[in-house]
Design a protein around this motif. Structure first.
Motif, PDB file in Angstrom:
ATOM      1  N   GLY A 193      39.788  32.363  49.818  1.00 41.66           N
ATOM      2  CA  GLY A 193      38.931  32.990  49.087  1.00 41.66           C
ATOM      3  C   GLY A 193      38.205  33.698  47.941  1.00 41.66           C
ATOM      4  N   ILE A 194      39.485  33.098  46.688  1.00 47.37           N
ATOM      5  CA  ILE A 194      39.138  33.182  45.554  1.00 47.37           C
ATOM      6  C   ILE A 194      39.455  31.575  44.616  1.00 47.37           C
ATOM      7  CG2 ILE A 194      39.809  35.832  45.683  1.00 47.37           C
ATOM      8  CD1 ILE A 194      42.582  33.345  44.375  1.00 47.37           C
ATOM      9  N   TYR A 195      39.124  31.754  43.515  1.00 51.11           N
ATOM     10  CA  TYR A 195      39.417  30.819  42.425  1.00 51.11           C
ATOM     11  C   TYR A 195      40.450  31.130  41.176  1.00 51.11           C
ATOM     12  CZ  TYR A 195      35.599  27.770  44.432  1.00 51.11           C
ATOM     13  OH  TYR A 195      34.647  27.246  44.944  1.00 51.11           O
ATOM     14  N   HIS A 234      46.489  40.358  45.170  1.00 51.02           N
ATOM     15  CA  HIS A 234      46.616  41.355  44.416  1.00 51.02           C
ATOM     16  C   HIS A 234      44.846  41.554  45.398  1.00 51.02           C
ATOM     17  CE1 HIS A 234      48.203  41.019  40.948  1.00 51.02           C
ATOM     18  NE2 HIS A 234      47.965  41.748  40.632  1.00 51.02           N
ATOM     19  N   VAL A 235      44.420  40.385  45.881  1.00 48.24           N
ATOM     20  CA  VAL A 235      43.026  40.788  46.354  1.00 48.24           C
ATOM     21  C   VAL A 235      43.026  40.338  47.787  1.00 48.24           C
ATOM     22  CG1 VAL A 235      41.655  41.181  44.797  1.00 48.24           C
ATOM     23  CG2 VAL A 235      41.403  39.200  46.004  1.00 48.24           C
ATOM     24  N   PHE A 262      36.371  40.056  44.540  1.00 47.29           N
ATOM     25  CA  PHE A 262      36.847  39.429  43.567  1.00 47.29           C
ATOM     26  C   PHE A 262      36.457  37.984  43.947  1.00 47.29           C
ATOM     27  CE2 PHE A 262      39.199  43.436  42.025  1.00 47.29           C
ATOM     28  CZ  PHE A 262      38.786  43.101  40.777  1.00 47.29           C
ATOM     29  N   SER A 263      35.843  37.125  42.806  1.00 40.81           N
ATOM     30  CA  SER A 263      35.708  35.803  43.022  1.00 40.81           C
ATOM     31  C   SER A 263      36.345  34.712  42.231  1.00 40.81           C
ATOM     32  CB  SER A 263      34.451  35.079  42.878  1.00 40.81           C
ATOM     33  OG  SER A 263      34.290  36.193  41.263  1.00 40.81           O
ATOM     34  N   LEU A 264      37.145  35.254  40.847  1.00 38.72           N
ATOM     35  CA  LEU A 264      37.428  34.659  40.193  1.00 38.72           C
ATOM     36  C   LEU A 264      38.145  35.473  38.871  1.00 38.72           C
ATOM     37  CD1 LEU A 264      37.232  31.673  38.299  1.00 38.72           C
ATOM     38  CD2 LEU A 264      35.426  32.816  36.885  1.00 38.72           C
ATOM     39  N   PHE A 265      39.442  34.609  38.761  1.00 41.62           N
ATOM     40  CA  PHE A 265      40.482  35.027  37.464  1.00 41.62           C
ATOM     41  C   PHE A 265      40.554  33.609  36.814  1.00 41.62           C
ATOM     42  CE2 PHE A 265      44.636  35.832  36.413  1.00 41.62           C
ATOM     43  CZ  PHE A 265      44.342  36.145  34.841  1.00 41.62           C
ATOM     44  N   ARG A 266      40.266  33.900  35.283  1.00 44.37           N
ATOM     45  CA  ARG A 266      39.738  32.551  34.056  1.00 44.37           C
ATOM     46  C   ARG A 266      40.891  32.956  32.820  1.00 44.37           C
ATOM     47  NH1 ARG A 266      34.379  30.641  32.168  1.00 44.37           N
ATOM     48  NH2 ARG A 266      33.711  32.229  30.956  1.00 44.37           N
ATOM     49  N   THR A 267      41.565  31.777  32.330  1.00 41.89           N
ATOM     50  CA  THR A 267      41.569  32.103  31.173  1.00 41.89           C
ATOM     51  C   THR A 267      41.889  30.948  30.191  1.00 41.89           C
ATOM     52  OG1 THR A 267      43.843  30.995  32.187  1.00 41.89           O
ATOM     53  CG2 THR A 267      44.073  33.184  31.690  1.00 41.89           C
ATOM     54  N   LEU A 268      40.846  30.839  29.510  1.00 36.90           N
ATOM     55  CA  LEU A 268      40.623  30.231  28.033  1.00 36.90           C
ATOM     56  C   LEU A 268      41.577  30.291  27.207  1.00 36.90           C
ATOM     57  CD1 LEU A 268      36.546  31.168  28.751  1.00 36.90           C
ATOM     58  CD2 LEU A 268      37.745  28.954  30.381  1.00 36.90           C
ATOM     59  N   PHE A 269      41.434  28.996  27.073  1.00 32.32           N
ATOM     60  CA  PHE A 269      42.397  28.848  25.562  1.00 32.32           C
ATOM     61  C   PHE A 269      41.072  27.949  24.700  1.00 32.32           C
ATOM     62  CE2 PHE A 269      45.029  29.655  28.804  1.00 32.32           C
ATOM     63  CZ  PHE A 269      45.785  31.019  28.299  1.00 32.32           C
ATOM     64  N   ASP A 295      33.765  26.276  30.734  1.00 35.86           N
ATOM     65  CA  ASP A 295      32.869  27.148  32.045  1.00 35.86           C
ATOM     66  C   ASP A 295      33.167  26.411  33.602  1.00 35.86           C
ATOM     67  OD1 ASP A 295      30.921  28.739  30.072  1.00 35.86           O
ATOM     68  OD2 ASP A 295      29.900  27.089  30.101  1.00 35.86           O
ATOM     69  N   GLU A 296      32.990  27.276  33.798  1.00 29.74           N
ATOM     70  CA  GLU A 296      33.158  27.046  36.104  1.00 29.74           C
ATOM     71  C   GLU A 296      32.078  27.123  36.376  1.00 29.74           C
ATOM     72  OE1 GLU A 296      33.191  30.095  34.188  1.00 29.74           O
ATOM     73  OE2 GLU A 296      31.877  31.595  35.405  1.00 29.74           O
ATOM     74  N   PHE A 311      47.379  34.915  41.193  1.00 27.94           N
ATOM     75  CA  PHE A 311      47.981  36.743  40.871  1.00 27.94           C
ATOM     76  C   PHE A 311      45.962  37.179  41.630  1.00 27.94           C
ATOM     77  CE2 PHE A 311      45.667  39.911  38.718  1.00 27.94           C
ATOM     78  CZ  PHE A 311      46.694  40.176  37.348  1.00 27.94           C
ATOM     79  N   LEU A 312      45.681  36.455  41.753  1.00 30.77           N
ATOM     80  CA  LEU A 312      44.492  37.092  42.171  1.00 30.77           C
ATOM     81  C   LEU A 312      44.595  37.729  43.917  1.00 30.77           C
ATOM     82  CD1 LEU A 312      41.545  38.027  41.478  1.00 30.77           C
ATOM     83  CD2 LEU A 312      40.374  36.377  41.133  1.00 30.77           C
ATOM     84  N   PHE A 338      41.268  29.936  37.575  1.00 27.64           N
ATOM     85  CA  PHE A 338      40.425  28.852  36.762  1.00 27.64           C
ATOM     86  C   PHE A 338      41.122  28.532  35.363  1.00 27.64           C
ATOM     87  CE2 PHE A 338      37.313  27.833  33.023  1.00 27.64           C
ATOM     88  CZ  PHE A 338      36.571  26.245  33.171  1.00 27.64           C
ATOM     89  N   SER A 339      40.817  27.392  34.494  1.00 30.57           N
ATOM     90  CA  SER A 339      41.534  27.339  33.151  1.00 30.57           C
ATOM     91  C   SER A 339      41.088  26.057  32.377  1.00 30.57           C
ATOM     92  CB  SER A 339      43.183  27.534  33.259  1.00 30.57           C
ATOM     93  OG  SER A 339      43.950  27.673  31.611  1.00 30.57           O
ATOM     94  N   SER A 340      40.940  26.838  30.800  1.00 28.22           N
ATOM     95  CA  SER A 340      40.498  25.168  30.242  1.00 28.22           C
ATOM     96  C   SER A 340      41.076  25.227  29.399  1.00 28.22           C
ATOM     97  CB  SER A 340      39.342  26.076  29.954  1.00 28.22           C
ATOM     98  OG  SER A 340      38.986  26.829  29.174  1.00 28.22           O
ATOM     99  N   PHE A 394      43.034  44.101  35.580  1.00 28.54           N
ATOM    100  CA  PHE A 394      42.977  44.224  37.133  1.00 28.54           C
ATOM    101  C   PHE A 394      42.794  45.160  37.500  1.00 28.54           C
ATOM    102  CE2 PHE A 394      43.732  44.125  41.391  1.00 28.54           C
ATOM    103  CZ  PHE A 394      43.404  43.344  41.933  1.00 28.54           C
ATOM    104  N   LYS A 447      40.317  33.977  53.239  1.00 26.54           N
ATOM    105  CA  LYS A 447      39.195  33.466  53.582  1.00 26.54           C
ATOM    106  C   LYS A 447      40.096  31.187  54.253  1.00 26.54           C
ATOM    107  CE  LYS A 447      34.955  35.418  52.229  1.00 26.54           C
ATOM    108  NZ  LYS A 447      34.154  35.805  51.374  1.00 26.54           N
ATOM    109  N   LYS A 499      41.635  37.761  50.133  1.00 20.80           N
ATOM    110  CA  LYS A 499      40.496  37.802  50.884  1.00 20.80           C
ATOM    111  C   LYS A 499      41.173  37.311  52.275  1.00 20.80           C
ATOM    112  CE  LYS A 499      36.820  37.026  47.959  1.00 20.80           C
ATOM    113  NZ  LYS A 499      36.086  36.596  47.401  1.00 20.80           N
ATOM    114  N   ASN A 533      46.390  31.434  38.085  1.00 19.75           N
ATOM    115  CA  ASN A 533      45.776  32.568  38.593  1.00 19.75           C
ATOM    116  C   ASN A 533      45.405  33.139  39.840  1.00 19.75           C
ATOM    117  OD1 ASN A 533      45.863  32.130  35.494  1.00 19.75           O
ATOM    118  ND2 ASN A 533      43.842  31.173  35.034  1.00 19.75           N
TER     119      ASN A 533
END
Lengths: 433, 461
Positions: free
Chosen positions: B57-59, B89-90, A42-49, B342-343, B85-86, B61-63, A120, B94, B92, B82
């Motif tokens: 170790g996780i990202y 749950h995971v 897992f690398s990213l969780f994103r929310t877009l509006f 976009d990330e 949250f991650l 993101f929101s827009s 998830f 790092k 990592k 976010n």
């Protein structure tokens, strides 16, 4: 929904007062929740509006279009002025036409509210399933998301469509690895309206993962021969029928006059076992198109029925330009009728040929000729799969292929966006080292 | 230009996490004239703000589609939630990202925005010229495009920057038929970095190259199919650029290396002839401005060149800050995002094979029986390095001399095998920058290179 109506009505009133012959606009908001997995982690969780305002105006037969993503009055007023300026700079064309008189409609479909926690869990389950059942697979990237949108389409010609929809989408890119051996990448995807099933059991995801693992020990084909090639459902849609649609029945092919089928309406263009339709209302299609870009309510239609070309895929504009009828929807909700031969039997009947899962090549020319690399393919000899393929090219002609069908499978891919079987074609040129 | 509402928000960045806050305005303008019909005439303006937070170790993101102080507050909160949250749950676990050089880059010039009628008028002038002069074409398309990305970036650590990448192009596509009815097509893009007005002042300036395009199309119309098989070819600079981008560049993007690309086990190894070196240039190449210059990336890394192949040895990857830490490399500014929503992803900028010492005419003269392949219509490559490029324009070479033109064909091979066959490299680099690279998000990129003499599989008919 009322706020969308107010914005849309204001846009159309303003355009009408400025002398528009006709105009339409779309006012929408969308949300997305997305998990990304890169390199199995897992690398990213994103929310877009997001927001979207699309405006098109016709003034004296001149068309201008503008889109922005803001709802404030100042931005919308500026967009209206830019849209009018674009139309004024255009050349007049009497072929533009919008649907009229459909009144007010309301549509609501799919999973409108995301279950983020369950999304998830399903995503992690897919990662874990792949690790345990397909340990040689490395996930290059997995994107699992819920997308939803709501808003209105409104036109000065008497259409007002309110709609809201939501869906879940899983997209995977992966390859297999064993020591120094590695395979080509492959993509699997599925669109669903609920999270009732594990993703690995949806569409052909499990089968495709297994196929890629089986690609690890590949070898080139020797020499050049003409043989039978089975296209997997995804490859059939993207490589064969996707290009046929683009070259032979779409707006550009008819408008430019380059389509091989421009005079073939109601004539036989394919083997009579081939029937292809576009059915956005089919239950197997998730949240299919509701209306076209010109405001016509979408209806299902046949492209090819028992080998006979029934319709082109034309917008109303190009239909008017060319004297044809427009397509009844503008979606790519393609449904290819399945056959009655099990895939296993299809393979057994082939003396020398291939089964391919992906084609890497340029877009075929207007005459339908194609050539490129057969990816994720297997050699078939004497009715058996003998080995995975590397560095093997195939070439043929799309129009000719449709009349060289050998068999169509009972098995059908249903991935939420298309429905398609395996299909075998004769006379494909295969060249190796 | 965007007003800076981003920098004052730095005080809201959460401690013990790396945060990027970005405001962005993306514009696109387009006109398409297809066989004389104005089928496209549109303008798009998309703006908003996004935040990305790196934690353990996780990202997250929101827009939001709103460029305001309130929206900036909201996306900072959401991105942090976010990430939490991650992370929960995971787990990592790092460590934090290593620091990079800090600084600030500002944007002083205005970003020009031509009126829509300028696109229509210019495209119409070109279309009229082609329609009147070349009446034997089966069809023609002329398109005018401009796109720009203005970004205001503020980061916990690194470069804060106000940047803009703007480019404008005219595309001319001509179609004809051979005597036997085989359709043939050629395409050319004019333009480059900068606004539409700066690139296109006078339609007549394009006429000589449009005439040349037509002449090549007429040669192609009389063309032959290439003989299939492994051949000695001279790849023109445009083809070399495609090879540099598709077949090598993608395999050395560090996220794809982690995904299992062929570059993983080949670091430090000979992957090409000693004559081949390849660099992803940031903003300056060979003493001149690169086609699409990038000065600061969207993670706040000051952009410098990324050296990939030196004298045939694979020496590096293109990285973001996280992958650079993983591989023990230095990030060079390859993390780029397309829209405000976009990330940043690891992307190429201006990827090119470096020039050699040979003269193109000597290279052609050295081939007894082969092909000179000039333009590519499209290209696809695998993470294995296996590639397939469509060849839209080329000539046969017989006894060191150019012969008949070729009909459309394809070439294919495996990059790290094929590059070992390179035995001549020309001294001139040709660039292209009119397309988009696709990888989850589109991205404008430059690609280029000199002519290469090498062996490659050609598809024939």
């Amino acid at each position: 929904m009322e706020k969308y109506r107010i914005i849309a009505q204001r846009i159309l009133d303003r355009l009408s007062s400025r002398g528009a012959d006709m105009a339409h606009c779309s006012v929408r908001e969308s949300e997305m929740r997305e998990f990304n997995v890169d390199g199995n982690e897992f690398s990213l969780f994103r929310t877009l509006f997001n927001r979207h305002v699309g405006i098109t105006v016709f003034m004296g037969g001149r068309k201008g279009s503008v889109s922005i993503n803001r709802f404030d009055d100042e931005s919308i007023d500026e967009a209206i002025e830019n849209c009018i300026a674009a139309a004024e700079s255009a050349t007049p064309d009497t072929a533009w036409e919008l649907a009229s008189g459909n009144g007010e409609r309301h549509f609501s479909r799919g999973a409108l509210v995301p279950d983020t926690e369950k999304l998830f869990i399903r995503t992690k389950e897919l990662v874990d399933d792949i690790k345990s059942r397909h340990p040689k697979i490395i996930i290059e990237q997995m994107i699992v998301k819920h997308v939803s949108s709501k808003g209105v389409y409104m036109s000065t010609t008497g259409n007002c469509y309110f709609s809201e929809s939501g869906k879940y989408v899983a997209e995977l890119m992966y390859s297999a690895h064993d020591g120094d051996k590695l395979t080509s990448f492959f993509g699997s995807d599925v669109t669903v309206s609920d999270l009732d099933k594990p993703f690995i059991d949806c569409a052909f995801i499990e089968r495709e993962l297994q196929d890629i693992e089986n690609q690890l020990d590949s070898a080139p084909t020797n020499g050049k021969f003409q043989g039978t090639v089975i296209f997997t459902p995804a490859c059939l849609v993207s490589t064969v029928f996707g290009n046929i649609c683009g070259n032979f029945v779409s707006d550009s092919g008819l408008l430019e006059g380059t389509s091989l089928w421009k005079d073939k309406l109601n004539q036989k263009v394919a083997d009579e076992r081939i029937s292809v339709s576009f059915k956005p209302s089919d239950k197997r299609i998730v949240n299919g198109e509701l209306y076209t870009g010109e405001g016509f309510l979408s209806e299902d239609y046949d492209l090819i029925k028992n080998g006979v070309l029934q319709s082109f895929m034309l917008s109303k504009y190009v239909a008017n330009k060319t004297g044809n009828k427009p397509a009844k929807n503008s979606s790519f909700a393609m449904i290819i009728e399945s056959g009655d031969t099990p895939l296993e039997e299809m393979i057994k009947s082939i003396d020398k040929g291939l089964i391919i899962g992906r084609f890497s090549g340029g877009s075929p020319g207007a005459n339908g000729e194609f050539s490129g690399v057969a990816k994720n393919g297997f050699m078939i000899e004497n009715g058996k799969i003998t080995h995975a393929l590397s560095e093997t090219m195939i070439s043929g002609n799309l129009a000719d292929m449709l009349n060289s069908v050998v068999s169509i499978s009972k098995e059908t891919l249903v991935d939420g966006t298309v429905v398609a079987p395996y299909m075998a074609f004769d006379g494909i040129t295969v060249s190796g080292k | 230009m965007l007003k800076d509402i981003i920098t004052p928000k730095k005080c809201l960045f959460v401690p013990n996490a790396h945060t990027e806050l970005r405001g962005q305005l993306s514009r696109s303008r387009g006109v398409t004239i297809m066989s004389g019909n104005l089928t496209g005439n549109s303008r798009q303006d998309v703006s908003g703000v996004s935040a990305r937070v790196y934690k353990n170790g996780i990202y997250g993101f929101s827009s939001m589609a709103e460029y305001s102080s309130e929206a900036a507050d909201a996306v900072l909160r959401a991105a942090t939630e976010n990430a939490d949250f991650l992370d929960a749950h995971v787990a990592k676990g790092k460590p934090a990202l290593p620091d990079v050089k800090s600084g600030c880059r500002t944007l002083s010039e205005d970003i020009p925005d031509a009126e829509q009628k300028r696109y229509v008028e210019f495209a119409r002038s070109i279309d009229d010229y082609v329609a009147k002069k070349y009446t034997n074409l089966a069809s023609r398309t002329v398109a005018a495009r401009e796109d720009s990305m203005e970004k205001l970036l503020c980061v916990s650590n690194g470069f804060d920057a106000h940047t803009c990448l703007q480019r404008a192009y005219i595309y001319v596509i001509m179609n004809a038929e051979t005597a036997s009815g085989v359709p043939v097509e050629l395409f050319k893009a004019f333009g480059g970095e900068g606004g539409f007005e700066a690139n296109f002042k006078d339609p007549e300036a394009l006429y000589p190259e449009i005439d040349a395009l037509y002449e090549r199309l007429m040669q192609k119309r009389e063309g032959i199919y290439a003989d299939a098989g492994e051949k000695t070819v001279i790849l023109g600079g445009m083809m070399t650029g495609m090879l540099a981008h598709e077949a090598v560049g993608h395999t050395v993007e560090a996220d794809l290396v982690l995904g299992g690309s062929v570059a993983g086990p080949n670091l430090g190894k000979q992957v090409a002839s000693e004559l081949v070196s390849l660099t992803d240039f940031a903003h300056t190449a060979f003493g001149e401005k690169a086609p699409l210059p990038v000065h600061v990336d969207d993670e706040g890394v000051e952009a410098v060149d990324a050296r990939i192949i030196e004298n045939g040895i694979l020496v590096g990857y293109m990285n973001n800050r996280e992958s650079a830490r993983h591989f023990g490399m230095t990030p060079c500014g390859n993390a780029r995002a397309w829209a405000f929503s976009d990330e940043p992803l690891i992307r190429m900028r201006n990827t090119a094979v470096l020039p050699g010492k040979d003269k193109l005419e000597d290279m052609i003269a050295s081939v007894e029986d082969g092909y000179y392949l000039i333009d590519s219509s499209n290209g696809q490559a695998d993470t294995t390095g296996e590639f397939m490029f469509g060849v839209s324009m080329g000539y046969e070479i017989k006894n060191g001399k150019l012969g008949r033109a070729l009909l459309d064909t394809t070439i294919s091979g495996v990059a790290f095998n094929m590059l070992k066959t390179v035995d001549m490299v020309s001294d001139e680099v040709v660039w292209s920058s009119s397309g988009f690279c696709g990888k989850k998000q589109p991205m404008p990129v430059g690609m280029g290179g000199p002519a290469l003499r090498c062996k490659v599989m050609i598809g024939g008919r």
